[in-house]
Design an enzyme around this catalytic site. Structure first.
Site, PDB file in Angstrom:
ATOM      1  N   GLY A  87      -5.332 -23.890   8.892  1.00 24.18           N
ATOM      2  CA  GLY A  87      -5.312 -22.474  10.190  1.00 24.18           C
ATOM      3  C   GLY A  87      -4.336 -23.043  11.139  1.00 24.18           C
ATOM      4  N   HIS A 107       7.654 -27.923  47.335  1.00 25.68           N
ATOM      5  CA  HIS A 107       7.977 -29.912  46.751  1.00 25.68           C
ATOM      6  C   HIS A 107       7.134 -30.295  47.296  1.00 25.68           C
ATOM      7  CE1 HIS A 107      10.761 -32.793  44.654  1.00 25.68           C
ATOM      8  NE2 HIS A 107      10.408 -33.340  46.120  1.00 25.68           N
ATOM      9  N   LYS A 143     -27.717  -9.136  21.286  1.00 24.87           N
ATOM     10  CA  LYS A 143     -28.916  -9.772  20.157  1.00 24.87           C
ATOM     11  C   LYS A 143     -29.076 -11.176  20.274  1.00 24.87           C
ATOM     12  CE  LYS A 143     -25.184  -9.507  16.585  1.00 24.87           C
ATOM     13  NZ  LYS A 143     -25.383 -11.342  16.122  1.00 24.87           N
ATOM     14  N   ILE A 175      -6.871 -21.466  17.368  1.00 21.24           N
ATOM     15  CA  ILE A 175      -8.152 -22.446  17.759  1.00 21.24           C
ATOM     16  C   ILE A 175      -7.931 -23.946  16.693  1.00 21.24           C
ATOM     17  CG2 ILE A 175     -10.669 -23.174  16.683  1.00 21.24           C
ATOM     18  CD1 ILE A 175     -11.489 -19.985  16.949  1.00 21.24           C
ATOM     19  N   GLY A 234      -3.701 -21.952  14.218  1.00 20.60           N
ATOM     20  CA  GLY A 234      -2.711 -21.023  14.981  1.00 20.60           C
ATOM     21  C   GLY A 234      -3.850 -21.505  16.477  1.00 20.60           C
TER      22      GLY A 234
HETATM   23  P1  FAD Z   1     -18.099 -11.335  22.032  1.00 20.23           P
HETATM   24  O1  FAD Z   1     -17.774 -12.290  22.693  1.00 20.23           O
HETATM   25  O2  FAD Z   1     -18.111 -11.746  20.732  1.00 20.23           O
HETATM   26  O3  FAD Z   1     -19.435 -10.801  22.094  1.00 20.23           O
HETATM   27  C1  FAD Z   1     -19.974  -9.621  21.622  1.00 20.23           C
HETATM   28  C2  FAD Z   1     -21.526  -9.403  22.221  1.00 20.23           C
HETATM   29  O4  FAD Z   1     -21.668  -8.980  20.795  1.00 20.23           O
HETATM   30  C3  FAD Z   1     -22.040 -11.167  21.214  1.00 20.23           C
HETATM   31  O5  FAD Z   1     -22.769 -11.519  22.097  1.00 20.23           O
HETATM   32  C4  FAD Z   1     -23.053 -10.490  20.233  1.00 20.23           C
HETATM   33  O6  FAD Z   1     -23.765 -11.352  19.672  1.00 20.23           O
HETATM   34  C5  FAD Z   1     -23.035  -8.918  20.311  1.00 20.23           C
HETATM   35  N1  FAD Z   1     -23.964  -8.060  19.781  1.00 20.23           N
HETATM   36  C6  FAD Z   1     -22.550  -8.082  18.328  1.00 20.23           C
HETATM   37  N2  FAD Z   1     -23.763  -6.977  17.480  1.00 20.23           N
HETATM   38  C7  FAD Z   1     -24.507  -6.579  18.511  1.00 20.23           C
HETATM   39  C8  FAD Z   1     -25.526  -5.721  18.255  1.00 20.23           C
HETATM   40  N3  FAD Z   1     -25.560  -5.448  17.629  1.00 20.23           N
HETATM   41  N4  FAD Z   1     -26.656  -5.005  19.373  1.00 20.23           N
HETATM   42  C9  FAD Z   1     -26.850  -6.644  20.061  1.00 20.23           C
HETATM   43  N5  FAD Z   1     -25.556  -7.260  20.584  1.00 20.23           N
HETATM   44  C10 FAD Z   1     -24.632  -7.243  19.670  1.00 20.23           C
HETATM   45  N6  FAD Z   1     -10.377 -16.202  24.737  1.00 20.23           N
HETATM   46  C11 FAD Z   1      -9.593 -16.429  25.692  1.00 20.23           C
HETATM   47  O7  FAD Z   1      -9.361 -14.996  26.226  1.00 20.23           O
HETATM   48  N7  FAD Z   1      -9.227 -17.899  26.495  1.00 20.23           N
HETATM   49  C12 FAD Z   1      -9.750 -19.049  25.265  1.00 20.23           C
HETATM   50  O8  FAD Z   1      -9.296 -19.712  25.961  1.00 20.23           O
HETATM   51  C13 FAD Z   1     -11.249 -18.390  23.823  1.00 20.23           C
HETATM   52  N8  FAD Z   1     -10.948 -19.618  23.657  1.00 20.23           N
HETATM   53  C14 FAD Z   1     -11.570 -19.575  22.779  1.00 20.23           C
HETATM   54  C15 FAD Z   1     -11.733 -20.579  21.532  1.00 20.23           C
HETATM   55  C16 FAD Z   1     -12.845 -19.938  20.575  1.00 20.23           C
HETATM   56  C17 FAD Z   1     -13.769 -21.337  19.522  1.00 20.23           C
HETATM   57  C18 FAD Z   1     -13.253 -18.804  20.356  1.00 20.23           C
HETATM   58  C19 FAD Z   1     -13.614 -18.729  18.807  1.00 20.23           C
HETATM   59  C20 FAD Z   1     -12.740 -17.758  20.693  1.00 20.23           C
HETATM   60  C21 FAD Z   1     -11.770 -17.892  21.829  1.00 20.23           C
HETATM   61  N9  FAD Z   1     -11.992 -16.549  23.084  1.00 20.23           N
HETATM   62  C22 FAD Z   1     -10.683 -17.186  23.838  1.00 20.23           C
HETATM   63  C23 FAD Z   1     -12.220 -15.654  22.382  1.00 20.23           C
HETATM   64  C24 FAD Z   1     -12.949 -14.707  23.321  1.00 20.23           C
HETATM   65  O9  FAD Z   1     -14.223 -15.683  22.823  1.00 20.23           O
HETATM   66  C25 FAD Z   1     -12.943 -13.818  22.570  1.00 20.23           C
HETATM   67  O10 FAD Z   1     -11.778 -12.114  22.774  1.00 20.23           O
HETATM   68  C26 FAD Z   1     -13.980 -12.728  23.439  1.00 20.23           C
HETATM   69  O11 FAD Z   1     -14.893 -13.143  23.206  1.00 20.23           O
HETATM   70  C27 FAD Z   1     -14.616 -10.651  23.402  1.00 20.23           C
HETATM   71  O12 FAD Z   1     -14.980 -10.672  23.983  1.00 20.23           O
HETATM   72  P2  FAD Z   1     -15.968  -9.508  23.471  1.00 20.23           P
HETATM   73  O13 FAD Z   1     -16.863  -9.382  24.520  1.00 20.23           O
HETATM   74  O14 FAD Z   1     -15.381  -8.374  23.138  1.00 20.23           O
HETATM   75  O15 FAD Z   1     -17.226  -9.897  21.901  1.00 20.23           O
HETATM   76  P1  NAD Z   2      -5.257 -17.263  15.004  1.00 20.93           P
HETATM   77  O1  NAD Z   2      -4.679 -16.003  14.661  1.00 20.93           O
HETATM   78  O2  NAD Z   2      -4.345 -17.732  16.046  1.00 20.93           O
HETATM   79  O3  NAD Z   2      -4.683 -18.297  14.261  1.00 20.93           O
HETATM   80  C1  NAD Z   2      -4.720 -18.724  12.292  1.00 20.93           C
HETATM   81  C2  NAD Z   2      -3.485 -19.227  11.652  1.00 20.93           C
HETATM   82  O4  NAD Z   2      -4.201 -19.549  10.669  1.00 20.93           O
HETATM   83  C3  NAD Z   2      -2.995 -18.206  11.863  1.00 20.93           C
HETATM   84  O5  NAD Z   2      -1.548 -19.311  12.321  1.00 20.93           O
HETATM   85  C4  NAD Z   2      -2.467 -18.176   9.904  1.00 20.93           C
HETATM   86  O6  NAD Z   2      -0.827 -18.292  10.000  1.00 20.93           O
HETATM   87  C5  NAD Z   2      -3.517 -19.322   9.703  1.00 20.93           C
HETATM   88  N1  NAD Z   2      -3.860 -19.290   7.977  1.00 20.93           N
HETATM   89  C6  NAD Z   2      -4.603 -17.638   8.111  1.00 20.93           C
HETATM   90  N2  NAD Z   2      -4.861 -17.483   6.348  1.00 20.93           N
HETATM   91  C7  NAD Z   2      -4.305 -19.303   6.435  1.00 20.93           C
HETATM   92  C8  NAD Z   2      -3.877 -20.078   5.874  1.00 20.93           C
HETATM   93  N3  NAD Z   2      -5.357 -19.161   3.968  1.00 20.93           N
HETATM   94  N4  NAD Z   2      -4.390 -21.215   5.043  1.00 20.93           N
HETATM   95  C9  NAD Z   2      -3.572 -21.958   6.164  1.00 20.93           C
HETATM   96  N5  NAD Z   2      -3.862 -20.830   7.219  1.00 20.93           N
HETATM   97  C10 NAD Z   2      -4.168 -19.555   7.136  1.00 20.93           C
HETATM   98  O7  NAD Z   2      -6.975 -17.742  14.960  1.00 20.93           O
HETATM   99  P2  NAD Z   2      -7.811 -18.247  15.354  1.00 20.93           P
HETATM  100  O8  NAD Z   2      -6.733 -19.266  15.667  1.00 20.93           O
HETATM  101  O9  NAD Z   2      -8.660 -18.528  13.976  1.00 20.93           O
HETATM  102  O10 NAD Z   2      -8.424 -17.751  16.974  1.00 20.93           O
HETATM  103  C11 NAD Z   2      -9.033 -17.117  16.586  1.00 20.93           C
HETATM  104  C12 NAD Z   2      -8.787 -15.676  17.739  1.00 20.93           C
HETATM  105  O11 NAD Z   2      -9.611 -16.639  18.847  1.00 20.93           O
HETATM  106  C13 NAD Z   2      -7.057 -15.470  18.089  1.00 20.93           C
HETATM  107  O12 NAD Z   2      -7.362 -14.313  18.301  1.00 20.93           O
HETATM  108  C14 NAD Z   2      -7.610 -16.315  19.366  1.00 20.93           C
HETATM  109  O13 NAD Z   2      -6.945 -15.225  20.472  1.00 20.93           O
HETATM  110  C15 NAD Z   2      -8.951 -16.762  19.550  1.00 20.93           C
HETATM  111  N6  NAD Z   2      -8.995 -17.422  20.428  1.00 20.93           N
HETATM  112  C16 NAD Z   2      -7.841 -17.436  21.661  1.00 20.93           C
HETATM  113  C17 NAD Z   2      -8.180 -18.838  22.159  1.00 20.93           C
HETATM  114  C18 NAD Z   2      -7.558 -19.124  23.489  1.00 20.93           C
HETATM  115  O14 NAD Z   2      -7.011 -18.852  24.450  1.00 20.93           O
HETATM  116  N7  NAD Z   2      -6.922 -19.642  24.228  1.00 20.93           N
HETATM  117  C19 NAD Z   2      -8.640 -19.923  21.989  1.00 20.93           C
HETATM  118  C20 NAD Z   2      -9.057 -19.775  20.997  1.00 20.93           C
HETATM  119  C21 NAD Z   2      -9.313 -18.433  20.237  1.00 20.93           C
END
Ligand code: FAD
Ligand code: NAD
Length: 473
Positions: free
Chosen positions: A188, A452, A35, A192, A190
């Protein structure tokens, strides 16, 4: 007019598009319904754009300390518009790459919102999918033999902290900042929260983290959280843990003010903006699950180990099934699901072998159990730990903070977990991942010769340290 497919995938994110390629390789007539944009969260709102910004921030921070390397840069200045332009260019290049892969695999892409309508007279299992086309044309009807749900996730919000895009943001809005705020509160701490805190600090923004748990990165090994907090404080980040944010105290006027309860005291925090990073929520609404027997559990789609839902011809993978929400997890789940539905016996995913990384500065990475998890599972553990301070290449890099910690089984020498913080550990972790897959012992890791000088020498030393035999420690 309806088109028949072996497989229709809802969602063209990392999970969905990789699954489509595998399906095409296996000879299945495949369609992807997306989408927004192919590549999904990872490519457009997650992994790639955030890492592009992190890289610019790292370069800026390094240039600011160039004197240490004997280089005088008199007028280092940040051009944030250029930083964003570079990020967009990388995303756009990769987006074109995914579009090309779909064409190469003869995978039909429908740009629109897909929804399962339920069984029909044409196809009792799993039924018709309607696609509300973005172009405004009539809905397309697809009749698949199998459906793969890969609809991903979106930022979770907190009641009372509504996202307004100006003062209260998630990473979605922050990624498209036109200019940087001068200060920010991050709720948060975590993955992000930590990546953004690091990036914004390196860009010169004043950052305050409010984390509910007793430590930032609460799912990492406790020693990694502690070291990250120490190094973040050294960078000037205000880290507050055990912070219960009170949404009702939020005030928005020329910035934000919010109060949190910390150690039973009310503390007020101010910033130009507030970034909410408290986890992600599965996209399970509006996709027609009510027309199926698919079961939801705690807001995510329930599947078996082959990613089949309760309806055996409807599979689900990636962020919409919860668990470890990472791009490489979504893609491996997608390939496993497709192989299963194509009748190829897939290799099941062992979630304890999946590396995860934090791309902050310093970086952190892990694979396997933390020390506390291993002990809770009943293992008798022995630990090998080695500091980057004694690694020559780390000193050459000017990045000698951090360490590698190996958690090994004291009874049979299995490597149970590896935890890293420091320079380039998001790359170094792959050796630990391979060691876990091959069931390597610390002795074997140490006897695989590390060149090394290289940062990888730390793995050999940490492995020797498991039995108290590190050379430089
Ligand atoms: P998504 O990538 O979310 O894809 C789902 C797709 O489905 C979307 O394009 C959406 O538009 C589409 N969709 C939803 N509903 C419909 C519908 N009804 N019809 C058609 N299309 C639809 N992971 C890592 O491994 N390394 C990282 O460094 C990392 N960094 C991240 C940083 C941030 C800021 C965030 C938010 C996430 C990060 N992640 C990272 C997590 C990673 O982005 C997700 O785990 C991954 O994108 C999941 O893939 P997915 O295919 O399940 O879903
Ligand atoms: P997260 O689950 O990593 O962290 C969320 C954090 O928010 C936790 O530490 C939790 O204790 C805290 N929290 C929850 N409720 C709160 C509150 N009310 N007040 C204060 N703190 C609170 O989630 P995220 O950082 O939002 O990331 C989301 C997902 O995206 C994760 O599952 C992560 O795997 C994925 N992601 C991955 C990467 C990467 O692989 N480098 C980077 C970004 C995101």
């Amino acid at each position: 007019m309806a088109t028949e497919y072996d497989l229709v995938i809802l969602g063209g994110g990392t999970g969905g598009y990789v699954a489509a390629i595998r399906a095409a390789q296996l000879g299945l007539k495949t369609a992807v319904v997306e989408k927004e944009k192919l590549g999904g969260t990872c490519l457009h709102k997650g992994c790639i754009p955030s890492k592009a910004l992190l890289r610019s921030a790292e370069i800026y921070a390094t240039v600011k300390r160039s004197e240490e390397f004997g280089i005088t840069v008199s007028d280092a200045a940040l051009n944030f518009a250029k930083v964003q332009e570079r990020k967009e260019k990388i995303v756009s290049q990769l987006h074109k790459g995914v579009q090309h892969l779909m064409k190469k695999g003869k995978i039909d892409v429908y740009e629109g919102k897909g929804r399962i309508l339920g069984p029909s007279i044409f196809s009792p299992l799993p039924g018709t999918i309607s696609v509300e086309m973005n172009s405004g044309c009539d809905n397309e009807m697809l009749i698949p033999k199998n459906v793969l749900l890969a609809t991903g996730s979106r930022p979770r919000t907190l009641p009372g902290l509504d996202i307004d895009g100006e003062y209260v943001l998630t990473s979605d809005e922050a990624l498209v900042f036109k200019e940087l705020p001068s200060s920010i509160i991050i709720v948060g701490g975590g993955v992000i929260g930590v990546e953004w805190a690091s990036m914004l600090t390196d860009f010169g923004v004043s950052v305050t983290i409010l984390e509910y748990a007793e430590r930032i990165l609460p799912t990492e090994d406790a020693e990694i959280s502690k070291e990250m907090e120490r190094l973040f404080k050294k960078k000037g980040i205000q880290v507050n843990t055990g912070a219960k944010v009170l949404p009702e105290t939020l005030q928005k006027e020329n910035g934000v003010t919010i109060t949190a309860m910390i150690n039973e005291k009310l503390c007020e925090f101010q910033g130009d903006k507030l970034l909410l990073s408290v986890g992600r929520q599965a996209n399970v609404e509006g996709i027609g699950l009510e027309n199926t027997d698919v079961v939801l559990e705690n807001g995510v789609i329930k599947t078996n180990e082959y990613y089949q839902t309760k309806e055996s011809h409807i599979y689900a993978i990636g962020d919409c099934i919860g668990g470890i929400q990472l791009a490489h997890v979504a893609s491996h789940e997608g390939m496993t699901a497709v192989e299963h539905l194509a009748g190829v016996m897939p290799h099941l995913l062992d979630y304890s072998l999946i590396p995860s990384c934090v791309y902050s500065h310093p970086e952190a990475a892990k694979v396997g159990f933390t020390e506390a998890e291993a002990i809770a599972k009943g293992y008798k553990v022995k630990i090998g730990k080695f500091s980057f301070r004694a690694i020559g290449k780390a000193l050459v890099f000017g990045e000698s903070d951090g360490f590698v910690k190996i958690v090994a089984n004291a009874e049979n020498d299995d490597v149970l977990g590896v935890h890293m913080i420091g320079p380039n550990v998001t790359d170094l972790i792959s050796e630990a991942g391979l060691a876990r897959v091959l069931d390597a012992t610390p002795w074997e890791i140490a006897h695989s010769i590390h060149p090394h000088p290289s940062l990888s020498e730390i793995m050999g030393e940490a492995a020797l340290a498991v039995d108290g035999k590190a050379i430089h420690g």
